[in-house]
Design an enzyme around this catalytic site. Structure first.
Site, PDB file in Angstrom:
ATOM      1  N   GLU A  26       0.836  -1.209   0.000  1.00 43.51           N
ATOM      2  CA  GLU A  26       0.000   0.000   0.000  1.00 43.51           C
ATOM      3  C   GLU A  26       0.870   1.259   0.000  1.00 43.51           C
ATOM      4  O   GLU A  26       1.800   1.374   0.799  1.00 43.51           O
ATOM      5  CB  GLU A  26      -0.895   0.027   1.245  1.00 43.51           C
ATOM      6  CG  GLU A  26      -2.033  -0.968   1.212  1.00 43.51           C
ATOM      7  CD  GLU A  26      -2.924  -0.846  -0.011  1.00 43.51           C
ATOM      8  OE1 GLU A  26      -3.248   0.287  -0.398  1.00 43.51           O
ATOM      9  OE2 GLU A  26      -3.268  -1.885  -0.586  1.00 43.51           O
ATOM     10  N   ASP A  51       3.870   2.365  -4.485  1.00 46.35           N
ATOM     11  CA  ASP A  51       4.154   2.466  -5.927  1.00 46.35           C
ATOM     12  C   ASP A  51       4.738   3.832  -6.252  1.00 46.35           C
ATOM     13  O   ASP A  51       5.667   3.955  -7.036  1.00 46.35           O
ATOM     14  CB  ASP A  51       2.902   2.168  -6.779  1.00 46.35           C
ATOM     15  CG  ASP A  51       1.733   3.092  -6.523  1.00 46.35           C
ATOM     16  OD1 ASP A  51       1.625   3.665  -5.413  1.00 46.35           O
ATOM     17  OD2 ASP A  51       0.890   3.255  -7.434  1.00 46.35           O
ATOM     18  N   GLY A  74     -11.264   2.912  -2.816  1.00 47.81           N
ATOM     19  CA  GLY A  74      -9.948   2.280  -2.876  1.00 47.81           C
ATOM     20  C   GLY A  74      -9.859   1.150  -3.883  1.00 47.81           C
ATOM     21  O   GLY A  74      -8.923   0.356  -3.852  1.00 47.81           O
ATOM     22  N   SER A  97     -10.064   1.856  -7.173  1.00 47.71           N
ATOM     23  CA  SER A  97      -9.551   2.525  -8.367  1.00 47.71           C
ATOM     24  C   SER A  97     -10.565   2.730  -9.481  1.00 47.71           C
ATOM     25  O   SER A  97     -10.280   2.477 -10.658  1.00 47.71           O
ATOM     26  CB  SER A  97      -8.349   1.751  -8.897  1.00 47.71           C
ATOM     27  OG  SER A  97      -7.276   2.601  -8.898  1.00 47.71           O
ATOM     28  N   ASP A 106      -2.358   1.630 -10.460  1.00 43.19           N
ATOM     29  CA  ASP A 106      -3.763   1.433 -10.826  1.00 43.19           C
ATOM     30  C   ASP A 106      -3.959   1.316 -12.335  1.00 43.19           C
ATOM     31  O   ASP A 106      -4.688   0.453 -12.825  1.00 43.19           O
ATOM     32  CB  ASP A 106      -4.609   2.593 -10.271  1.00 43.19           C
ATOM     33  CG  ASP A 106      -4.415   2.746  -8.773  1.00 43.19           C
ATOM     34  OD1 ASP A 106      -3.939   1.789  -8.147  1.00 43.19           O
ATOM     35  OD2 ASP A 106      -4.735   3.828  -8.238  1.00 43.19           O
ATOM     36  N   ASN A 111     -12.682  10.770  -1.518  1.00 38.77           N
ATOM     37  CA  ASN A 111     -12.520  11.293  -2.868  1.00 38.77           C
ATOM     38  C   ASN A 111     -11.149  11.942  -2.981  1.00 38.77           C
ATOM     39  O   ASN A 111     -10.897  12.986  -2.402  1.00 38.77           O
ATOM     40  CB  ASN A 111     -13.635  12.295  -3.173  1.00 38.77           C
ATOM     41  CG  ASN A 111     -13.606  12.741  -4.622  1.00 38.77           C
ATOM     42  OD1 ASN A 111     -12.533  12.980  -5.181  1.00 38.77           O
ATOM     43  ND2 ASN A 111     -14.765  12.843  -5.227  1.00 38.77           N
TER      44      ASN A 111
END
Ligand code: ADP
Ligand code: MG
Length: 330
Positions: A49, A52, A143, A145, A190, A233
């Site tokens: 988590e 990336d 969460g 994506s 994502d 958001n």
């Protein structure tokens, strides 16, 4: 697989209730029939988590929920967007003048991010218009994506309307670069998994260069994704960007402390690579730098500031959440 373009196939719309419904809605909205349909899935991340964007690898897999868009290219230069969900109002603009207002997290801006990414990639100043009806079933801001699925789907719609070809990796990189036009930065996981996912396997996603490796799940394994119904958001708030900027600042400070060319450094992984050290050694470098800044000893840092589960030593050494082990080293 990654070098391939996204798969295209012929289907009988009448045999797919969701497509049929979309086709009918499209017809009542635009008075015509869609020429093609594009889909891009959401994802769940299994390991890694918020790493990336630090350049570290992650292990996501696609979920069934997706964004599906019915499309009709038109001869005018007008882009018309509609949505099956009445919460998302119709939008129309000139395809030649794409403006994305970062101050407003409006749904159509995600579509424009994907479109603009492709437009810029090919250096096109004008595009043919199109009518699009969007149908998404990924719970938004949960969460999974939904935003990237929409951006990726819009990118693929645009590519198809232009009659051009790109590999899945190229598409993922373009959409990872263009989703931040909405105002939310990101690391690229994502968009990568939305394009590179395959049925029956999770993917180890690594960056610079982007690559995806199958990680077979045990047969019969079931993943239950629970929705807490709490929404975040990302574009309407600054929480996500704050975390990213904190990591970016940490990377720059560590690079400067280690006498590296710090001004171009953006990710912690770059610092680690430049130093040629292991992740464990990176943690020691981090502790050293904190001790130097505060003028304290390592012992003092560990006993007076860190909590038991963030201290060094054996077991869960996690000084900062973003220095968790990359998925491929676990
Ligand atoms: P997520 O974790 O789902 O990516 P974000 O906050 O990044 O959450 O993005 C959510 C936003 O994406 C929504 O507020 C909306 O603007 C857009 N979005 C998601 N799904 C849809 C959809 N089906 N149709 C239109 N816009 C959507
Ligand atoms: Mg998102």
């Amino acid at each position: 697989m990654a070098a391939e373009s996204p798969a295209m196939r012929r289907v009988q719309v009448a045999e797919h209730p969701r497509l049929l419904k979309l086709k009918e809605m499209f017809n009542s909205k635009f008075g015509s029939i869609p020429k093609f349909y594009v889909r891009a899935p959401g994802r769940v991340n299994v390991i890694g988590e918020h790493i990336d964007y630090c350049g570290y690898s992650v292990l996501p897999m696609a979920i069934e929920q997706d964004v599906l868009i019915a499309v009709e290219p038109v001869k005018t230069y007008t882009l018309q967007l509609a949505n099956t969900n009445p919460l998302y109002p119709d939008f129309s603009t000139s395809a030649n003048n794409i403006q994305i207002d970062k101050t407003k997290a409006l749904w159509h801006n995600y579509f424009l991010c994907g479109l603009k990414g492709i437009q810029e990639h090919f250096g096109l100043s004008n595009l043919t218009g199109m009518n699009c009806l969007v149908d998404g079933n990924i719970p938004p801001s949960s969460g999974l994506s939904s935003s990237s699925a929409l951006v990726c789907c819009a990118g693929l719609v645009t590519l198809t309307v232009l009659g051009r070809n790109l590999s899945k990796v190229e598409l993922a990189e373009i959409c990872a670069k263009s989703e931040p036009y909405i105002g939310t930065e990101g690391g690229g996981m994502d968009q990568s998994i939305s394009f590179l996912a395959e049925e029956g396997t999770a993917k180890l996603i690594e960056f610079s260069p982007l690559r995806a490796t199958d990680v077979k799940l045990p047969s019969g394994a079931v993943f239950v994704i629970a929705n807490s119904c709490v929404e975040m958001n990302k574009a309407a708030t600054s929480h996500f960007n704050i975390r990213m900027m904190e990591c970016r600042l940490a990377a720059k400070l560590l690079a400067k402390y280690k006498n590296l060319q710090w001004d171009n450094v953006l990710r912690l992984e770059e610092v680690q690579a430049k130093l040629g050290i292991s992740l464990e050694e990176m943690l020691l470098v981090t502790e050293d730098e904190i001790c130097r800044c505060l003028g304290i000893s390592l012992e003092e840092l560990r006993t007076q500031i860190l909590s038991p589960n963030t201290q060094g030593g054996t077991g869960g050494r996690r000084l900062w959440y973003f220095l968790e082990k990359p998925a491929n080293k676990m």
